[in-house]
Design an enzyme around this catalytic site. Structure first.
Site, PDB file in Angstrom:
ATOM      1  N   VAL A 238      -4.015  -1.348  -3.760  1.00 44.90           N
ATOM      2  CA  VAL A 238      -4.406  -0.426  -2.690  1.00 44.90           C
ATOM      3  C   VAL A 238      -5.756  -0.860  -2.126  1.00 44.90           C
ATOM      4  O   VAL A 238      -6.491  -0.050  -1.552  1.00 44.90           O
ATOM      5  CB  VAL A 238      -4.445   1.039  -3.183  1.00 44.90           C
ATOM      6  CG1 VAL A 238      -3.052   1.542  -3.473  1.00 44.90           C
ATOM      7  CG2 VAL A 238      -5.363   1.205  -4.390  1.00 44.90           C
ATOM      8  N   ALA A 239      -6.098  -2.128  -2.290  1.00 45.06           N
ATOM      9  CA  ALA A 239      -7.386  -2.665  -1.841  1.00 45.06           C
ATOM     10  C   ALA A 239      -7.203  -3.340  -0.478  1.00 45.06           C
ATOM     11  O   ALA A 239      -7.109  -2.674   0.545  1.00 45.06           O
ATOM     12  CB  ALA A 239      -7.916  -3.640  -2.888  1.00 45.06           C
ATOM     13  N   ARG A 240      -7.132  -4.655  -0.463  1.00 41.29           N
ATOM     14  CA  ARG A 240      -6.875  -5.441   0.733  1.00 41.29           C
ATOM     15  C   ARG A 240      -5.915  -6.568   0.361  1.00 41.29           C
ATOM     16  O   ARG A 240      -5.974  -7.104  -0.754  1.00 41.29           O
ATOM     17  CB  ARG A 240      -8.164  -6.033   1.316  1.00 41.29           C
ATOM     18  CG  ARG A 240      -9.070  -5.020   1.999  1.00 41.29           C
ATOM     19  CD  ARG A 240      -8.455  -4.504   3.293  1.00 41.29           C
ATOM     20  NE  ARG A 240      -9.365  -3.637   4.043  1.00 41.29           N
ATOM     21  CZ  ARG A 240      -9.407  -2.327   3.946  1.00 41.29           C
ATOM     22  NH1 ARG A 240      -8.599  -1.704   3.076  1.00 41.29           N
ATOM     23  NH2 ARG A 240     -10.243  -1.612   4.687  1.00 41.29           N
ATOM     24  N   GLU A 268      -0.676  -9.351   7.126  1.00 36.90           N
ATOM     25  CA  GLU A 268      -0.462  -7.939   7.425  1.00 36.90           C
ATOM     26  C   GLU A 268      -0.664  -7.703   8.923  1.00 36.90           C
ATOM     27  O   GLU A 268      -1.656  -8.197   9.469  1.00 36.90           O
ATOM     28  CB  GLU A 268      -1.442  -7.083   6.617  1.00 36.90           C
ATOM     29  CG  GLU A 268      -1.202  -5.595   6.729  1.00 36.90           C
ATOM     30  CD  GLU A 268      -2.176  -4.777   5.886  1.00 36.90           C
ATOM     31  OE1 GLU A 268      -2.857  -3.912   6.482  1.00 36.90           O
ATOM     32  OE2 GLU A 268      -2.245  -5.010   4.674  1.00 36.90           O
ATOM     33  N   HIS A 287       0.472  -0.082   4.352  1.00 33.92           N
ATOM     34  CA  HIS A 287      -0.966   0.185   4.446  1.00 33.92           C
ATOM     35  C   HIS A 287      -1.225   1.625   4.923  1.00 33.92           C
ATOM     36  O   HIS A 287      -1.840   1.857   5.965  1.00 33.92           O
ATOM     37  CB  HIS A 287      -1.654  -0.816   5.374  1.00 33.92           C
ATOM     38  CG  HIS A 287      -3.142  -0.890   5.137  1.00 33.92           C
ATOM     39  ND1 HIS A 287      -3.912  -1.972   5.512  1.00 33.92           N
ATOM     40  CD2 HIS A 287      -4.015  -0.007   4.557  1.00 33.92           C
ATOM     41  CE1 HIS A 287      -5.175  -1.758   5.185  1.00 33.92           C
ATOM     42  NE2 HIS A 287      -5.260  -0.566   4.607  1.00 33.92           N
ATOM     43  N   VAL A 288      -0.761   2.555   4.128  1.00 31.00           N
ATOM     44  CA  VAL A 288      -0.907   3.974   4.467  1.00 31.00           C
ATOM     45  C   VAL A 288      -1.755   4.717   3.436  1.00 31.00           C
ATOM     46  O   VAL A 288      -1.713   5.939   3.365  1.00 31.00           O
ATOM     47  CB  VAL A 288       0.483   4.646   4.615  1.00 31.00           C
ATOM     48  CG1 VAL A 288       1.197   4.116   5.843  1.00 31.00           C
ATOM     49  CG2 VAL A 288       1.337   4.441   3.361  1.00 31.00           C
TER      50      VAL A 288
END
Length: 324
Positions: A238-240, A268, A287-288
Site C-alpha cells: 500500500v506504499a508505491r 501504474e 490505487h484506492v
C-alpha cells in the site's frame, strides 16, 4: 528580472491561495486570502506569480501537479493532499529558497490502513476465489489461512504503518514487527532499521509495505528481498509501485512460492495485457488506499488548520522539505 529584495517583498505581499476545492466547501478557512480554485485544468485561475500557498491537486498526474511551480515565484508553502511527495519533490528545483513542502499526514492513515487489512483478509481467506466461484456457481469450501496467529512485518513504520498496527490489534496476530529507515523505540516496542530486514523476513507470514518512495526505498523489494520471504508468505503493498521490482515479484508469483496483494503497481495504471493482471496468487486493487469517503473531511480539516497557521504567521505542520 526582479532582485532578491523585490522577490522577498512580493512573497510577503502575495495573498492568493490555490486550492482544488470550492472555498465555501471547506469550513474554517481564514479570511484575508484570495482563494483560486484550480484542480489541474489547462487554464490557470490567476497568475501563478501571485500564489503564496499552493494546494496540489489530488489524484492528478505528476506533470499536471508541478506545471505551475516554475512560475510560482512568491509561493511560500506547497501542500500536497497525499502522504507521499514523490510526484512533487523532483520539481523543487524550480522554487526559490525557503519554500516549505508539506504532506497530508493525518489524512490517509485510516483509509489506507483499512484497505491494507482488507487486502490481507481477502487474500488469506480466499475471497477472490469465492467471487470467481460464485460466478461459476461453484461451492469452494475448505480450510483457508487466517490472520490469527500470523507474524506480521510492517516495512515503513510511519503514521500509516502505525495505523495498520492499530487495526491489527483485534486479530490475535502472533506478533507485529516494525521496520523503518532508522531504528527507534516506540510505546509498542522497537522499530528495526532496514538493515535488519534480511534477518526479519524469514519469520514473517505477512509483509506490509507502507514506506514512502525515496531513493532508498525504490526497488527495495527486489529478488533478494523476495527470496528472503518464507514459503507461503503474503506481500502487501500500500506504499508505491516502484518500491517493488515487478519482474522479480512476477517470478516469485509464477513459481507459487509466495502470494501478493497490491494497491499500487509499477507501471501504474496497470496497462491492458500486463502480466500482473493474470499472475497467480495475486490480488490487485487500483490505487484506492486513500481515495475513500474518509478523504474529503480529513483533507478539508487539514487545509483549514494549515491555512489558519499560515495566516497567523505560525509554523505549518507536516513539513517534509524546505528548499534551499
Amino acid at each position: 528580472m526582479a532582485d532578491a529584495g523585490q522577490t522577498a517583498d512580493t512573497a510577503r505581499t502575495a495573498r492568493d491561495v490555490w486550492i482544488p476545492f470550492a472555498p465555501d466547501a471547506v469550513p474554517g478557512l481564514p479570511d484575508g486570502f484570495e482563494y483560486r480554485v484550480w484542480d489541474g485544468e489547462d487554464a490557470f485561475p490567476a497568475d501563478p506569480a501571485d500564489c503564496a500557498f499552493y494546494v496540489v491537486p489530488y489524484m492528478k498526474p505528476a506533470e499536471v501537479c508541478v506545471r505551475p511551480l516554475p512560475a510560482m515565484s512568491s509561493v511560500q508553502v506547497v501542500q500536497t493532499l497525499t502522504a507521499g511527495m514523490d510526484h512533487v519533490l523532483p520539481a523543487v528545483g524550480d522554487l526559490g529558497p525557503g519554500v516549505r513542502l508539506c504532506n497530508a499526514r493525518g489524512v490517509h492513515e485510516a483509509s489506507t490502513a483499512e484497505l491494507a487489512l482488507a487486502l490481507i483478509l481477502a487474500s488469506l481467506r480466499g475471497i477472490p476465489g469465492f467471487v470467481e466461484g460464485q460466478r461459476k456457481e461453484e461451492w469452494r469450501s475448505g480450510f483457508y489461512p487466517a490472520l490469527a496467529d500470523k507474524s506480521v512485518l510492517i516495512v515503513g513504520y510511519g503514521s500509516i504503518g502505525a495505523a495498520v498496527e492499530d487495526r491489527l490489534a483485534p486479530f490475535e496476530c502472533a506478533r507485529v514487527v516494525r521496520v523503518a529507515r532508522s531504528a527507534r523505540t516506540t510505546e509498542r516496542g522497537p522499530v528495526h532499521p532496514f538493515a535488519e530486514l534480511p534477518a526479519l523476513l524469514p519469520d514473517a507470514d505477512v509483509v506490509i509495505l507502507c514506506t514512502p518512495l525515496t531513493e532508498v526505498t525504490k526497488g527495495l523489494v527486489d529478488a533478494k528481498f523476495l527470496a528472503g520471504m518464507r514459503d507461503g508468505a503474503l506481500l502487501v503493498n500500500v506504499a508505491r509501485g516502484p518500491v517493488v521490482d515487478t519482474q522479480a515479484l512476477l517470478a516469485e508469483l509464477e513459481s507459487g512460492r509466495i502470494g501478493a496483494a497490491l494497491d499500487v503497481t509499477d507501471p501504474e495504471p496497470l496497462p491492458a495485457g500486463h502480466p500482473l493482471w493474470h499472475a497467480p496468487n495475486l490480488l490487485v486493487s487500483p490505487h484506492v488506499g486513500g481515495s475513500s469517503s474518509a478523504f474529503l473531511p480529513r483533507a478539508k480539516r487539514l487545509l483549514a488548520a494549515q491555512l489558519n497557521r499560515f495566516a497567523d504567521g505560525d509554523p505549518v505542520d507536516n513539513v517534509v522539505h524546505t528548499t534551499k
